[in-house]
Every structure is written in structure tokens, then in C-alpha cells.
Design an enzyme around this catalytic site. Structure first.
Site, PDB file in Angstrom:
ATOM      1  N   TYR A 115       6.557  30.948   3.385  1.00  0.00           N
ATOM      2  CA  TYR A 115       5.918  29.737   2.848  1.00  0.00           C
ATOM      3  C   TYR A 115       4.700  29.423   3.727  1.00  0.00           C
ATOM      4  O   TYR A 115       4.528  28.307   4.206  1.00  0.00           O
ATOM      5  CB  TYR A 115       6.874  28.546   2.852  1.00  0.00           C
ATOM      6  CG  TYR A 115       8.173  28.756   2.121  1.00  0.00           C
ATOM      7  CD1 TYR A 115       8.255  28.593   0.745  1.00  0.00           C
ATOM      8  CD2 TYR A 115       9.333  29.089   2.820  1.00  0.00           C
ATOM      9  CE1 TYR A 115       9.466  28.763   0.075  1.00  0.00           C
ATOM     10  CE2 TYR A 115      10.542  29.264   2.156  1.00  0.00           C
ATOM     11  CZ  TYR A 115      10.605  29.108   0.790  1.00  0.00           C
ATOM     12  OH  TYR A 115      11.809  29.279   0.140  1.00  0.00           O
ATOM     13  N   GLU A 165       3.332  33.779   0.704  1.00  0.00           N
ATOM     14  CA  GLU A 165       3.056  32.512   0.014  1.00  0.00           C
ATOM     15  C   GLU A 165       2.897  32.792  -1.476  1.00  0.00           C
ATOM     16  O   GLU A 165       2.323  33.813  -1.862  1.00  0.00           O
ATOM     17  CB  GLU A 165       1.779  31.877   0.578  1.00  0.00           C
ATOM     18  CG  GLU A 165       1.225  30.695  -0.191  1.00  0.00           C
ATOM     19  CD  GLU A 165       2.199  29.541  -0.297  1.00  0.00           C
ATOM     20  OE1 GLU A 165       2.394  29.051  -1.427  1.00  0.00           O
ATOM     21  OE2 GLU A 165       2.761  29.137   0.738  1.00  0.00           O
ATOM     22  N   CYS A 210       0.839  -1.200   0.000  1.00  0.00           N
ATOM     23  CA  CYS A 210       0.000   0.000   0.000  1.00  0.00           C
ATOM     24  C   CYS A 210       0.869   1.244   0.000  1.00  0.00           C
ATOM     25  O   CYS A 210       1.696   1.443   0.900  1.00  0.00           O
ATOM     26  CB  CYS A 210      -0.912  -0.003   1.224  1.00  0.00           C
ATOM     27  SG  CYS A 210      -1.888   1.504   1.384  1.00  0.00           S
ATOM     28  N   CYS A 253       9.326  19.052   6.423  1.00  0.00           N
ATOM     29  CA  CYS A 253       8.834  17.704   6.141  1.00  0.00           C
ATOM     30  C   CYS A 253       9.935  16.826   5.563  1.00  0.00           C
ATOM     31  O   CYS A 253       9.675  15.702   5.139  1.00  0.00           O
ATOM     32  CB  CYS A 253       7.635  17.753   5.190  1.00  0.00           C
ATOM     33  SG  CYS A 253       8.015  18.492   3.572  1.00  0.00           S
ATOM     34  N   ASP A 266       8.494  27.443   6.640  1.00  0.00           N
ATOM     35  CA  ASP A 266       7.792  26.171   6.440  1.00  0.00           C
ATOM     36  C   ASP A 266       7.804  25.850   4.943  1.00  0.00           C
ATOM     37  O   ASP A 266       6.767  25.856   4.279  1.00  0.00           O
ATOM     38  CB  ASP A 266       6.362  26.281   6.969  1.00  0.00           C
ATOM     39  CG  ASP A 266       5.632  24.945   6.965  1.00  0.00           C
ATOM     40  OD1 ASP A 266       6.275  23.919   6.646  1.00  0.00           O
ATOM     41  OD2 ASP A 266       4.426  24.915   7.259  1.00  0.00           O
ATOM     42  N   CYS A 305      -8.994   0.613   5.059  1.00  0.00           N
ATOM     43  CA  CYS A 305      -7.685   1.258   5.012  1.00  0.00           C
ATOM     44  C   CYS A 305      -7.334   1.708   6.415  1.00  0.00           C
ATOM     45  O   CYS A 305      -8.154   2.347   7.083  1.00  0.00           O
ATOM     46  CB  CYS A 305      -7.715   2.452   4.062  1.00  0.00           C
ATOM     47  SG  CYS A 305      -6.143   3.357   4.037  1.00  0.00           S
ATOM     48  N   GLN A 320      -3.474  20.612   6.601  1.00  0.00           N
ATOM     49  CA  GLN A 320      -2.779  19.389   7.015  1.00  0.00           C
ATOM     50  C   GLN A 320      -3.752  18.212   7.078  1.00  0.00           C
ATOM     51  O   GLN A 320      -4.885  18.353   7.551  1.00  0.00           O
ATOM     52  CB  GLN A 320      -2.140  19.578   8.393  1.00  0.00           C
ATOM     53  CG  GLN A 320      -0.851  20.378   8.361  1.00  0.00           C
ATOM     54  CD  GLN A 320       0.349  19.560   7.908  1.00  0.00           C
ATOM     55  OE1 GLN A 320       0.211  18.420   7.467  1.00  0.00           O
ATOM     56  NE2 GLN A 320       1.520  20.153   8.013  1.00  0.00           N
TER      57      GLN A 320
END
Length: 366
Positions: A228, A249, A58, A323, A296, A128, A201
Site C-alpha cells: 500500500y 500500490e 467546523c 490511520c 500502510d 481557519c 501527506q
């Protein structure tokens, strides 16, 4: 040949060694001792797959076989390893990773193909571990009531269980399937409007924890610049203790949404600028004396020119939300050369059962 898997790559592949050379093995996890066949020799490393294994894993939960506590251990270790290896920081302070008490059915957004034959992420998914129960119910309804010419079904939900679902037609046109065109959610006390195109998010529970960590570094009365900024949620979340917030942004729709969320929350000390951060900072924010800057960026990290300009702004504090541990560490090395000092980092597991990890890094001006 038998390979012992001892780590996970940032893409979720198992990591082992063959004749002293690193090998990345698809579908393998730490603790596996498996027979593999090499698919590519890249010179400094091998790519391989489990011998005789042609079954897909998956794509949304490749680490599902790995016990959750061990997932957290590997993610925390990856953040620390990147800071040591790529930033050159000896024994960096990395706080314990913030995991989930119930790391299942956490996603508030799902995207499902209609006609593709993949065994996951299509509308035939009946169960799932990471999609919300509301999304699975909508999938069931769609299978019983398919929409003509639909190529994709997108489902969003909030913490209260309200649904916004729509299909993307072959023409590219979005068509409401079930629920309403707009739902509201909350990050702490911040009310956020969520529509089809919202920047939001996918893990609301962990998002609130991450934002609270960012806010813990903000002194009351601070002037905060959020680069950002997306839909402005970090700056808006902190605005109640700030004297002023400016967000930057490049995506116009996100800026529109940021201003809308400021209005519906009655926030008057936040404003947002549309443009690339690396262009806006030197052209419109040069000479601005901000107390704190929040970065970010996307996975690729920040451009060197932006980091230089941030250093010229010379905020007392810098918070980097990332991230990607590799680009975070790379950029921290640059920032440390520009007069900032790394204090600590805290990893957050926003994506259980995947190799991805979010990190909040805190730096101060020397």
C-alpha cells in the site's frame, strides 16, 4: 438530561453515559457537563445532540475547543485502549504521542466548495486554524476574482510557500487558478514533486517525523517491501540505507508518481508494482525473502489473506503504519497469531484539532 462527557469517539463525538448506557453526543467534548436530547436509541448505545444546539462545528477542526495537550492525551489513550481491548495485548508499550510544537496552519492541501452554504470548507472562509496562510491568501484572491462555472477550489502549497491552486469546473475539468502546475517539496532529503493529483501527506512537518520513526527500525542493507505504498514515499525515504526496495500500490497514478520521484532523486534500488497488495504478494512476491515489510493500508486495514501471505514471506521485522487504531489492533491480533510479536507503537498527531491519529507499530518475527 444532564450528561458528563468523559471521552471522545473516533468520529469526534463526545462520550458520556445515560442510565449506564454509552451515549455519543455531537459537538460535545470531554469536561462538558451538558443538557442533551436523544436523537436515536441504537439498542446498546444512544445518539444525542446538545439540547437546543443546531450550530455546526467546523468539520476540519472539531476538537478546536479542547486544549491541545488534552487532545494528545486522548489520542494516545485511544491507541493504547484499542491495542489492549482488540489485540488482547496486556499493557502494550505505547510511546508518548509525537505532537506538534505549533499545531496550527499545518495543512498543505485545502479543498473548498464554491456554492455550498456550509460555514466551513467553502471559499468564503476568511480564517481557519488548520489551513495554511498561503491557502487563506488564495481564498481571498478567489473571492475578488471568482472563476465562472467553478464548483470547487483546491489549493496545495509546500514548506517554502509555493502555491498550486486550481478549480474543478462543472464539466469536471481542472483549471489552474494561481501558482504553477507543479511544485516541489522535501521530506527530509527526499525531493517530492506535487501536482494536482499527487498522493501526499497533508502535514509535511509531522510526515517527516513519522517516516524517520519507520526508518529507525530499518537495518542498513535491508531488503524492504512497502505494501500500500501510495506514491512510494516511505520506501524512497528509506532507500538510502536499503539494498533494495519494492513498493506495491493499486492506484496507477500513484505508481507513476513513485517512479517519477525515484528518478528525480537518482534512486536506482527501488521499483514499484501496480496492483492490489493482496493479489501482487501471492502472485509476484511469493518466495521473496524480504528483511522487512512495511504495511500502510487505508482505514479499513488489511485483508486477512494479505496478512497470511505476509507471514509466509516471514520478514524479520514488520512495520505497520495506520490511520485507524481499531483496524490496526485487529490486524495486529492476527499477525501475532501468525508468528509475529508486538514490540511497541508510537502515535503521531498528523491532524491536530481532529480525532484522527496516525500510529507506527513495530513487530518482529518470533
Amino acid at each position: 438530561m444532564i450528561v458528563d462527557i468523559f471521552d471522545i469517539s473516533e468520529n469526534g463525538d463526545g462520550i458520556g453515559r445515560i442510565d449506564g448506557k454509552i451515549v455519543f453526543v455531537k459537538n460535545a467534548l470531554p469536561g462538558d457537563s451538558i443538557d442533551v436530547e436523544i436523537t436515536k436509541d441504537k439498542g446498546s448505545f444512544f445518539l444525542a445532540k446538545i439540547k437546543g444546539d443546531n450550530s455546526p462545528v467546523c468539520g476540519g477542526a472539531p476538537l478546536l475547543r479542547l486544549e491541545y495537550g488534552r487532545q494528545l492525551e486522548f489520542k494516545e489513550k485511544r491507541v493504547k485502549d484499542c491495542l489492549e481491548r482488540l489485540s488482547g495485548i496486556s499493557a502494550p508499550k505505547v510511546n508518548p504521542i509525537v505532537g506538534m510544537e505549533h499545531p496550527f496552519n499545518y495543512r498543505n492541501k485545502g479543498e473548498f466548495k464554491v456554492n455550498e452554504s456550509l460555514p466551513y470548507c467553502n471559499v468564503n472562509c476568511v480564517d481557519c486554524p488548520i489551513q495554511s496562510k498561503e491557502a487563506l491568501e488564495v481564498l481571498s484572491h478567489f473571492r475578488n476574482n471568482p472563476v465562472k462555472n467553478a464548483e470547487e477550489l483546491i489549493i496545495r502549497n509546500n514548506k517554502a510557500g509555493d502555491i498550486l491552486s486550481f478549480t474543478i469546473q462543472k464539466s469536471g475539468y481542472p483549471l489552474l487558478f494561481e501558482g504553477s502546475n507543479l511544485i516541489n517539496d522535501f521530506i527530509g532529503n527526499l525531493k517530492v514533486e506535487v501536482d494536482a493529483a499527487s498522493f501526499y501527506q497533508v502535514n509535511g512537518i509531522q510526515c517527516e517525523k513519522l517516516y524517520s520513526k519507520v526508518k529507525s527500525y530499518v537495518d542498513p542493507g535491508s531488503f524492504l517491501i512497502d505494501l500500500y505504498c501510495g506514491a512510494g514515499s516511505i520506501g524512497l525515504f528509506c532507500s538510502d540505507i536499503c539494498s533494495k526496495v519494492i513498493g506495491v500500490e493499486s492506484v496507477k497514478e500513484a505508481i507513476i508518481q513513485a517512479n517519477r520521484n525515484a528518478v528525480i532523486n537518482g534512486i536506482v534500488n527501488a521499483s514499484f508494482i501496480c496492483g492490489k497488495a493482496e493479489d501482487v504478494v501471492p502472485s509476484k512476491l511469493q518466495g521473496v525473502n524480504a528483511d522487512i515489510v512495511v504495511l500502510d493500508p487505508p482505514r479499513a486495514g488489511c485483508k486477512a489473506s494479505l496478512l497470511n501471505t505476509v507471514a509466509e514471506i516471514a520478514p524479520k521485522k514488520l512495520i505497520y503504519v495506520s490511520c485507524n487504531p481499531s483496524t490496526l489492533a485487529r490486524d495486529i491480533k492476527v499477525l501475532c497469531s501468525l508468528g509475529f510479536e508486538f514490540v511497541e507503537a508510537t502515535p503521531f498527531d498528523l491532524f491536530p484539532h481532529t480525532p484522527h491519529v496516525e500510529t507506527v507499530a513495530y513487530l518482529v518475527r518470533q
